[in-house]
Design a protein around this motif. Structure first.
Motif, PDB file in Angstrom:
ATOM      1  N   UNK A   1       0.838  -1.193   0.000  1.00 41.46           N
ATOM      2  CA  UNK A   1       0.000   0.000   0.000  1.00 41.46           C
ATOM      3  C   UNK A   1       0.877   1.249   0.000  1.00 41.46           C
ATOM      4  N   UNK A   2       0.417   2.293  -0.659  1.00 42.39           N
ATOM      5  CA  UNK A   2       1.145   3.567  -0.697  1.00 42.39           C
ATOM      6  C   UNK A   2       0.456   4.557   0.234  1.00 42.39           C
ATOM      7  N   UNK A   3       1.170   4.974   1.276  1.00 44.86           N
ATOM      8  CA  UNK A   3       0.679   6.003   2.199  1.00 44.86           C
ATOM      9  C   UNK A   3       1.781   7.056   2.311  1.00 44.86           C
ATOM     10  N   UNK A   4       1.676   8.148   1.561  1.00 49.69           N
ATOM     11  CA  UNK A   4       2.737   9.163   1.570  1.00 49.69           C
ATOM     12  C   UNK A   4       2.834   9.904   2.895  1.00 49.69           C
ATOM     13  N   UNK A   5       3.811  10.806   2.973  1.00 46.85           N
ATOM     14  CA  UNK A   5       3.916  11.691   4.117  1.00 46.85           C
ATOM     15  C   UNK A   5       2.731  12.657   4.112  1.00 46.85           C
ATOM     16  N   UNK A   6       2.602  13.464   5.176  1.00 48.49           N
ATOM     17  CA  UNK A   6       1.458  14.357   5.285  1.00 48.49           C
ATOM     18  C   UNK A   6       1.832  15.687   5.902  1.00 48.49           C
ATOM     19  N   UNK A   7       0.816  16.426   6.294  1.00 46.39           N
ATOM     20  CA  UNK A   7       1.025  17.711   6.958  1.00 46.39           C
ATOM     21  C   UNK A   7       0.009  17.859   8.084  1.00 46.39           C
ATOM     22  N   UNK A   8       0.297  18.752   8.994  1.00 41.46           N
ATOM     23  CA  UNK A   8      -0.556  18.995  10.158  1.00 41.46           C
ATOM     24  C   UNK A   8      -0.950  20.471  10.169  1.00 41.46           C
ATOM     25  N   UNK A   9      -2.108  20.813   9.586  1.00 40.16           N
ATOM     26  CA  UNK A   9      -2.500  22.227   9.496  1.00 40.16           C
ATOM     27  C   UNK A   9      -2.535  22.944  10.834  1.00 40.16           C
ATOM     28  N   UNK A  10      -2.954  22.251  11.901  1.00 45.30           N
ATOM     29  CA  UNK A  10      -3.042  22.903  13.215  1.00 45.30           C
ATOM     30  C   UNK A  10      -1.692  23.424  13.687  1.00 45.30           C
ATOM     31  N   UNK A  11      -0.613  22.725  13.332  1.00 44.59           N
ATOM     32  CA  UNK A  11       0.722  23.187  13.731  1.00 44.59           C
ATOM     33  C   UNK A  11       1.004  24.570  13.154  1.00 44.59           C
ATOM     34  N   UNK A  12       0.707  24.753  11.880  1.00 40.97           N
ATOM     35  CA  UNK A  12       0.957  26.050  11.246  1.00 40.97           C
ATOM     36  C   UNK A  12       0.031  27.138  11.798  1.00 40.97           C
ATOM     37  N   UNK A  13      -1.188  26.763  12.164  1.00 41.16           N
ATOM     38  CA  UNK A  13      -2.117  27.743  12.719  1.00 41.16           C
ATOM     39  C   UNK A  13      -1.642  28.291  14.058  1.00 41.16           C
ATOM     40  N   UNK A  14      -0.853  27.496  14.783  1.00 41.11           N
ATOM     41  CA  UNK A  14      -0.431  27.882  16.126  1.00 41.11           C
ATOM     42  C   UNK A  14       0.987  28.451  16.174  1.00 41.11           C
ATOM     43  N   UNK A  15       1.616  28.573  15.027  1.00 37.79           N
ATOM     44  CA  UNK A  15       3.013  29.025  14.986  1.00 37.79           C
ATOM     45  C   UNK A  15       3.097  30.401  14.357  1.00 37.79           C
ATOM     46  N   UNK A  16       3.931  31.250  14.950  1.00 32.66           N
ATOM     47  CA  UNK A  16       4.197  32.565  14.378  1.00 32.66           C
ATOM     48  C   UNK A  16       5.288  32.432  13.326  1.00 32.66           C
ATOM     49  N   UNK A  17       5.035  32.970  12.143  1.00 27.96           N
ATOM     50  CA  UNK A  17       5.973  32.831  11.029  1.00 27.96           C
ATOM     51  C   UNK A  17       7.283  33.548  11.317  1.00 27.96           C
ATOM     52  N   UNK A  18       8.397  32.928  10.889  1.00 24.41           N
ATOM     53  CA  UNK A  18       9.700  33.569  10.923  1.00 24.41           C
ATOM     54  C   UNK A  18       9.965  34.125   9.524  1.00 24.41           C
ATOM     55  N   UNK A  19       9.682  35.409   9.353  1.00 26.82           N
ATOM     56  CA  UNK A  19       9.826  36.025   8.041  1.00 26.82           C
ATOM     57  C   UNK A  19      10.646  37.296   8.105  1.00 26.82           C
ATOM     58  N   UNK A  20      10.747  37.953   6.968  1.00 26.48           N
ATOM     59  CA  UNK A  20      11.495  39.209   6.867  1.00 26.48           C
ATOM     60  C   UNK A  20      10.975  39.957   5.639  1.00 26.48           C
ATOM     61  N   UNK A  21      11.133  41.294   5.602  1.00 31.25           N
ATOM     62  CA  UNK A  21      10.639  42.081   4.453  1.00 31.25           C
ATOM     63  C   UNK A  21      11.556  41.970   3.240  1.00 31.25           C
ATOM     64  N   UNK A  22      11.944  40.750   2.911  1.00 25.78           N
ATOM     65  CA  UNK A  22      12.803  40.493   1.755  1.00 25.78           C
ATOM     66  C   UNK A  22      12.250  39.283   1.016  1.00 25.78           C
ATOM     67  N   UNK A  23      12.787  39.012  -0.177  1.00 18.69           N
ATOM     68  CA  UNK A  23      12.395  37.832  -0.930  1.00 18.69           C
ATOM     69  C   UNK A  23      13.244  36.672  -0.422  1.00 18.69           C
ATOM     70  N   UNK A  24      12.609  35.784   0.315  1.00 16.90           N
ATOM     71  CA  UNK A  24      13.338  34.718   0.998  1.00 16.90           C
ATOM     72  C   UNK A  24      12.911  33.356   0.461  1.00 16.90           C
ATOM     73  N   UNK A  25      13.897  32.614  -0.051  1.00 12.45           N
ATOM     74  CA  UNK A  25      13.684  31.231  -0.488  1.00 12.45           C
ATOM     75  C   UNK A  25      14.164  30.325   0.634  1.00 12.45           C
ATOM     76  N   UNK A  26      13.312  29.409   1.069  1.00 11.64           N
ATOM     77  CA  UNK A  26      13.639  28.532   2.200  1.00 11.64           C
ATOM     78  C   UNK A  26      13.656  27.078   1.740  1.00 11.64           C
ATOM     79  N   UNK A  27      14.732  26.384   2.104  1.00 13.57           N
ATOM     80  CA  UNK A  27      14.825  24.936   1.881  1.00 13.57           C
ATOM     81  C   UNK A  27      15.005  24.260   3.230  1.00 13.57           C
ATOM     82  N   UNK A  28      14.142  23.292   3.539  1.00 14.58           N
ATOM     83  CA  UNK A  28      14.247  22.530   4.784  1.00 14.58           C
ATOM     84  C   UNK A  28      14.417  21.056   4.435  1.00 14.58           C
ATOM     85  N   UNK A  29      15.537  20.475   4.858  1.00 12.88           N
ATOM     86  CA  UNK A  29      15.778  19.073   4.558  1.00 12.88           C
ATOM     87  C   UNK A  29      17.232  18.811   4.226  1.00 12.88           C
TER      88      UNK A  29
END
Length: 442
Positions: A248-276
């Motif tokens: 059976x194929x069961x891919x990875x997923x996401x948890x929307x509630x986590x993002x709803x409860x987290x304050x974004x780490x951003x900046x007033x610039x064009x920022x490309x982010x790679x995680x992994x």
């Protein structure tokens, strides 16, 4: 990070007394140890519990400093921890990753010469031992895990045993458990045991040994779950005894509630982010880094977060690239939420796909996907869902795509150019439903 935990209608005792809804998860990698497979089973255990299952988790014991991060679980998830083994026990005891979470990342990169030498010795020792031990260095956990597992089997009746690989040793412990108990066994693979193109060096004799061991334990598995169709095709072709209904194929997923409860780490610039992580043979960032280096615009920054020691020198050498190294999962989510664009670097083979993409979808930010294979399923997903731009792994084409996204950002049309709404198709709650479908068949 504190997650709301709904109450379960059934009591924990009633669940545990009913083998029909009682699961044993064997997972060396489980929070507070952080890895893709660890987080996969943290979220799946949580949602299986919220859907009425009692889950006992057999995992490793970590040093006290690792337990600072909050990974809350419902009451009907119970954790059983045991010694990881001497090599990894010492590794975790002296790990600086928890210190890095709390420190300034620039300062934490300026480590002493003595520590750099110690890291080099440790890395080489790990590579040698891991290359020649079967199934790998995590075999040192086997006696401790098996002892605790047999203890749990004497105390409880389980509907099913679930094993989480990587590391591979979880499947061997589960094989013993399934033989002893007769319980239905689901073997979950984050990665194939033997890659067509090895990511890390393993001698030919070891690759053959792994295939032989895997072949011998397959008949005991009740079901196999994999994270991609490419991996499923690999297993069906490599092991003719398997049928479509077994895998059976069961891919990875996401948890929307986590993002709803987290304050974004951003900046007033064009920022490309790679995680992994990057890998030289299947996921190399070379063309992307060359493209970024040639772009001469203001307010452009690339952030790379993850364990990328083999690429640290080249990442640090780029003036508009900020390499953070390892950061906590909480900080990863904040970086993803605050990014202008998230970078997805596809693999050159389809048997393993970077599951981080589903988390990117949960972050609801535009994605720049660099395609390393014509059959990359995630590139097709991004196009279908209009989540960002897909480009071949070619320096000039990558450069043009970055400049296109940068222009959208300057004009204030970046968010409106893509469909960035919440898509519940890829949530961990949905992935747990897929596991329940397998459980309810038996």
């Amino acid at each position: 990070m504190h997650l709301h935990q709904p109450k379960i209608a059934l009591t924990m005792d009633s669940l545990r007394n009913s083998a029909r809804r009682h699961l044993l998860l064997i997972a060396y990698a489980f929070p507070p140890l952080v890895s893709p497979q660890s987080l996969r089973w943290y979220y799946l255990a949580k949602h299986l519990a919220l859907k009425g299952y009692a889950v006992d988790v057999l995992t490793i014991r970590m040093p006290k400093s690792f337990y600072d991060s909050a990974y809350p679980l419902p009451d009907n998830v119970r954790i059983w921890r045991t010694f990881s083994g001497f090599f990894h026990g010492l590794t975790y005891m002296h790990s600086r990753e928890k210190a890095v979470e709390k420190a300034d990342h620039a300062a934490s990169n300026a480590v002493s010469r003595a520590w750099q030498i110690a890291q080099l010795v440790h890395a080489n020792a790990y590579k040698i031992l891991n290359a020649f031990l079967v199934p790998d260095l995590y075999a040192e956990w086997f006696p401790f895990a098996t002892h605790m597992c047999l203890h749990l089997l004497r105390k409880h009746r389980y509907q099913s045993i679930i094993s989480s690989s990587e590391p591979r040793i979880n499947h061997l412990v589960s094989y013993v458990a399934a033989r002893r108990s007769g319980s239905f066994w689901i073997a979950d693979y984050g990665d194939p045991w033997v890659y067509p193109i090895p990511i890390h060096y393993e001698p030919t004799w070891k690759r053959r040994a792994l295939s032989m061991i895997e072949q011998s334990i397959l008949p005991r598995m009740g079901a196999i779950t994999l994270t991609s169709k490419g991996a499923k095709d690999l297993y069906l072709s490599h092991y003719p005894s398997l049928s479509e209904n077994d895998v059976h194929v069961i891919p990875q997923g996401c948890e929307p509630d986590d993002f709803n409860q987290i304050r974004a780490t951003g900046a007033p610039i064009f920022r490309i982010v790679y995680c992994g992580s990057f890998y030289r043979k299947i996921r190399d960032p070379g063309h992307f880094l060359q493209a970024v280096e040639e772009i001469d615009v203001k307010n452009l920054e690339v952030i790379v977060a993850g364990r990328n020691n083999d690429f640290a020198q080249i990442l640090h050498s780029k003036s508009n690239v900020r390499y953070l190294g390892f950061v906590s999962h909480h900080e990863v989510l904040a970086l993803e939420k605050g990014a202008s664009v998230l970078l997805h670097l596809g693999n050159s083979m389809e048997v393993q796909v970077p599951g981080k993409l589903y988390e990117y979808i949960g972050a609801r930010r535009p994605i720049l996907a660099i395609q390393n294979s014509q059959n990359d399923p995630l590139a097709g997903l991004i196009r279908k869902k209009n989540r960002g731009l897909v480009v071949e792994n070619n320096k000039q084409k990558i450069k043009a795509s970055i400049l296109k996204l940068y222009s959208m950002w300057q004009q204030g049309t970046l968010e409106t150019s893509f469909d960035l709404g919440q898509d519940h198709e890829f949530t961990w709650a949905k992935r747990a439903d897929q596991f329940i479908e397998i459980l309810e068949k038996f």
